[in-house]
Scaffold this active site. Structure first.
Site, PDB file in Angstrom:
ATOM      1  N   GLY A  55       0.774  -1.241   0.000  1.00 46.24           N
ATOM      2  CA  GLY A  55       0.000   0.000   0.000  1.00 46.24           C
ATOM      3  C   GLY A  55       0.805   1.292   0.000  1.00 46.24           C
ATOM      4  O   GLY A  55       0.349   2.310  -0.506  1.00 46.24           O
ATOM      5  N   GLU A 110       3.590   3.997   6.450  1.00 50.62           N
ATOM      6  CA  GLU A 110       2.333   3.285   6.207  1.00 50.62           C
ATOM      7  C   GLU A 110       1.418   4.156   5.356  1.00 50.62           C
ATOM      8  O   GLU A 110       1.380   5.375   5.540  1.00 50.62           O
ATOM      9  CB  GLU A 110       1.617   3.042   7.545  1.00 50.62           C
ATOM     10  CG  GLU A 110       1.731   1.652   8.107  1.00 50.62           C
ATOM     11  CD  GLU A 110       0.824   0.647   7.414  1.00 50.62           C
ATOM     12  OE1 GLU A 110       0.621   0.756   6.195  1.00 50.62           O
ATOM     13  OE2 GLU A 110       0.335  -0.255   8.098  1.00 50.62           O
ATOM     14  N   ASP A 111       0.673   3.547   4.463  1.00 52.13           N
ATOM     15  CA  ASP A 111      -0.331   4.316   3.734  1.00 52.13           C
ATOM     16  C   ASP A 111      -1.516   4.632   4.638  1.00 52.13           C
ATOM     17  O   ASP A 111      -2.022   5.740   4.629  1.00 52.13           O
ATOM     18  CB  ASP A 111      -0.795   3.575   2.470  1.00 52.13           C
ATOM     19  CG  ASP A 111      -1.220   2.149   2.755  1.00 52.13           C
ATOM     20  OD1 ASP A 111      -0.734   1.561   3.743  1.00 52.13           O
ATOM     21  OD2 ASP A 111      -2.040   1.606   1.997  1.00 52.13           O
ATOM     22  N   ASP A 114      -5.556   1.578   9.981  1.00 54.64           N
ATOM     23  CA  ASP A 114      -6.991   1.280  10.015  1.00 54.64           C
ATOM     24  C   ASP A 114      -7.321   0.702  11.390  1.00 54.64           C
ATOM     25  O   ASP A 114      -7.498   1.449  12.353  1.00 54.64           O
ATOM     26  CB  ASP A 114      -7.288   0.313   8.861  1.00 54.64           C
ATOM     27  CG  ASP A 114      -8.754   0.260   8.493  1.00 54.64           C
ATOM     28  OD1 ASP A 114      -9.588   0.365   9.418  1.00 54.64           O
ATOM     29  OD2 ASP A 114      -9.079   0.130   7.316  1.00 54.64           O
ATOM     30  N   LYS A 142      -7.146   6.494  10.621  1.00 52.07           N
ATOM     31  CA  LYS A 142      -8.594   6.484  10.885  1.00 52.07           C
ATOM     32  C   LYS A 142      -8.936   6.667  12.363  1.00 52.07           C
ATOM     33  O   LYS A 142     -10.112   6.870  12.693  1.00 52.07           O
ATOM     34  CB  LYS A 142      -9.196   5.171  10.375  1.00 52.07           C
ATOM     35  CG  LYS A 142      -9.369   5.108   8.861  1.00 52.07           C
ATOM     36  CD  LYS A 142     -10.235   3.925   8.472  1.00 52.07           C
ATOM     37  CE  LYS A 142     -10.476   3.886   6.973  1.00 52.07           C
ATOM     38  NZ  LYS A 142     -11.217   2.657   6.591  1.00 52.07           N
ATOM     39  N   PHE A 163     -14.335   3.119   3.041  1.00 52.47           N
ATOM     40  CA  PHE A 163     -13.424   2.251   2.289  1.00 52.47           C
ATOM     41  C   PHE A 163     -12.695   3.105   1.268  1.00 52.47           C
ATOM     42  O   PHE A 163     -13.285   3.593   0.306  1.00 52.47           O
ATOM     43  CB  PHE A 163     -14.174   1.113   1.603  1.00 52.47           C
ATOM     44  CG  PHE A 163     -13.239   0.013   1.183  1.00 52.47           C
ATOM     45  CD1 PHE A 163     -13.110  -1.136   1.941  1.00 52.47           C
ATOM     46  CD2 PHE A 163     -12.451   0.155   0.041  1.00 52.47           C
ATOM     47  CE1 PHE A 163     -12.215  -2.135   1.575  1.00 52.47           C
ATOM     48  CE2 PHE A 163     -11.548  -0.838  -0.331  1.00 52.47           C
ATOM     49  CZ  PHE A 163     -11.437  -1.986   0.432  1.00 52.47           C
ATOM     50  N   ASP A 170      -5.852  -0.257  -2.253  1.00 54.63           N
ATOM     51  CA  ASP A 170      -6.544  -1.096  -3.237  1.00 54.63           C
ATOM     52  C   ASP A 170      -7.903  -1.588  -2.760  1.00 54.63           C
ATOM     53  O   ASP A 170      -8.238  -1.545  -1.570  1.00 54.63           O
ATOM     54  CB  ASP A 170      -5.694  -2.327  -3.552  1.00 54.63           C
ATOM     55  CG  ASP A 170      -5.728  -3.352  -2.413  1.00 54.63           C
ATOM     56  OD1 ASP A 170      -5.474  -2.953  -1.251  1.00 54.63           O
ATOM     57  OD2 ASP A 170      -6.021  -4.527  -2.678  1.00 54.63           O
ATOM     58  N   ARG A 176      -4.955   0.901  -7.195  1.00 53.89           N
ATOM     59  CA  ARG A 176      -3.767   1.446  -6.526  1.00 53.89           C
ATOM     60  C   ARG A 176      -3.176   2.612  -7.315  1.00 53.89           C
ATOM     61  O   ARG A 176      -2.514   3.477  -6.762  1.00 53.89           O
ATOM     62  CB  ARG A 176      -2.688   0.364  -6.363  1.00 53.89           C
ATOM     63  CG  ARG A 176      -3.055  -0.759  -5.389  1.00 53.89           C
ATOM     64  CD  ARG A 176      -1.807  -1.561  -5.057  1.00 53.89           C
ATOM     65  NE  ARG A 176      -2.100  -2.867  -4.466  1.00 53.89           N
ATOM     66  CZ  ARG A 176      -2.249  -3.099  -3.166  1.00 53.89           C
ATOM     67  NH1 ARG A 176      -2.187  -2.105  -2.312  1.00 53.89           N
ATOM     68  NH2 ARG A 176      -2.485  -4.321  -2.722  1.00 53.89           N
TER      69      ARG A 176
HETATM   70  C1  PRP Z   1      -3.468  -2.387   4.421  1.00 52.32           C
HETATM   71  C2  PRP Z   1      -2.733  -1.072   4.526  1.00 52.32           C
HETATM   72  C3  PRP Z   1      -2.067  -1.140   5.859  1.00 52.32           C
HETATM   73  C4  PRP Z   1      -2.987  -2.026   6.661  1.00 52.32           C
HETATM   74  C5  PRP Z   1      -3.754  -1.185   7.615  1.00 52.32           C
HETATM   75  O1  PRP Z   1      -2.585  -3.343   3.978  1.00 52.32           O
HETATM   76  O2  PRP Z   1      -1.812  -0.928   3.473  1.00 52.32           O
HETATM   77  O3  PRP Z   1      -0.796  -1.723   5.773  1.00 52.32           O
HETATM   78  O4  PRP Z   1      -3.888  -2.658   5.754  1.00 52.32           O
HETATM   79  O5  PRP Z   1      -4.766  -1.925   8.247  1.00 52.32           O
HETATM   80  P1  PRP Z   1      -4.787  -2.279   9.790  1.00 52.32           P
HETATM   81  O6  PRP Z   1      -4.417  -1.045  10.538  1.00 52.32           O
HETATM   82  O7  PRP Z   1      -6.210  -2.692   9.996  1.00 52.32           O
HETATM   83  O8  PRP Z   1      -3.818  -3.396  10.026  1.00 52.32           O
HETATM   84  P2  PRP Z   1      -3.067  -4.736   3.385  1.00 52.32           P
HETATM   85  O9  PRP Z   1      -2.874  -5.795   4.433  1.00 52.32           O
HETATM   86  O10 PRP Z   1      -4.431  -4.613   2.784  1.00 52.32           O
HETATM   87  O11 PRP Z   1      -2.000  -5.021   2.270  1.00 52.32           O
HETATM   88  P3  PRP Z   1      -1.505  -4.075   1.073  1.00 52.32           P
HETATM   89  O12 PRP Z   1      -0.651  -2.995   1.686  1.00 52.32           O
HETATM   90  O13 PRP Z   1      -0.714  -4.997   0.216  1.00 52.32           O
HETATM   91  O14 PRP Z   1      -2.716  -3.511   0.367  1.00 52.32           O
END
Ligand code: PRP
Length: 184
Positions: A55, A110-111, A114, A142, A163, A170, A176
């Site tokens: 991400g 981090e992107d 959540d 968030k 979302f 993604d 993305r």
């Molecule tokens: C997403 C996002 C963060 C994480 C945040 O990654 O990029 O790394 O979830 O969520 P959380 O705080 O609930 O843990 P994902 O696991 O979807 O993988 P990606 O980065 O490959 O999209």
């Protein structure tokens, strides 16, 4: 301003609810974050930026170009699998940074924060490697989790609980590449 027709062209016809952060808004904020990070590290020691894939791939690329001091860049892939929800022992590093963390300033990029699960698993593991300092830079936060293992020192935007896609984020591996962040 992104025209609705351009959004549809970019998403392959899938309409989005709204554009939450435009490309221009993101660029401005990322520039500010780059300045803040540059100002924070004044001791001349190494600063290692570690992006969490996938991400953060666009954010890292844009952010490091706004940091006007030397930095090094690596990436990490943390699998968000496993039965537990908070145990650091269950994090699976699918790609582990080759760079040594010991004695270095480390910034995890981090992107989005959540639920905080990813960080709660990852941070204890990184701390075991005894970096000189460990900070978190998140483009989006968030603020859902009551507490996370490492509160971000730098946050791009306090994000709504929707979302979000685009700028690295993604839905089923799509979207993305959108230059803006939208709500699906
Ligand atoms: C997403 C996002 C963060 C994480 C945040 O990654 O990029 O790394 O979830 O969520 P959380 O705080 O609930 O843990 P994902 O696991 O979807 O993988 P990606 O980065 O490959 O999209």
């Amino acid at each position: 301003m992104t025209e609705p027709s351009e959004v549809l062209a970019r998403t392959g016809g899938r309409s989005v609810k709204r554009i939450v952060y435009s490309a221009a808004q993101i660029a401005e904020r990322v520039q500010g974050m780059g300045r803040e990070i540059t100002d924070h590290y004044q001791d001349g020691d190494d600063v290692l930026m570690i992006g969490l894939l996938k991400g953060s791939f666009i954010f890292v690329g844009d952010l490091v170009r706004q940091i006007t001091r030397p930095v090094q860049v690596d990436f990490l892939v943390a699998g968000s699998y496993g039965s537990g929800t908070t145990s650091s022992g269950e994090v699976r590093l699918l790609y582990d940074p080759e760079a040594k963390l010991t004695g270095r300033h480390v910034v995890v990029v981090e992107d989005i924060v959540d639920s905080g699960t990813t960080l709660n698993r990852l941070v204890p593991l990184l701390r075991q490697r005894q970096p000189k300092s460990l900070e978190l830079c998140a483009l989006l936060h968030k603020h859902l989790a009551p507490s996370i293992a490492l509160e971000p020192r730098w946050v791009g935007f306090d994000a709504p609980d929707e979302f979000l896609i685009g700028y690295g984020l993604d839905h089923s591996e799509n979207f993305r590449n959108l230059p803006f962040i939208a709500s699906l």
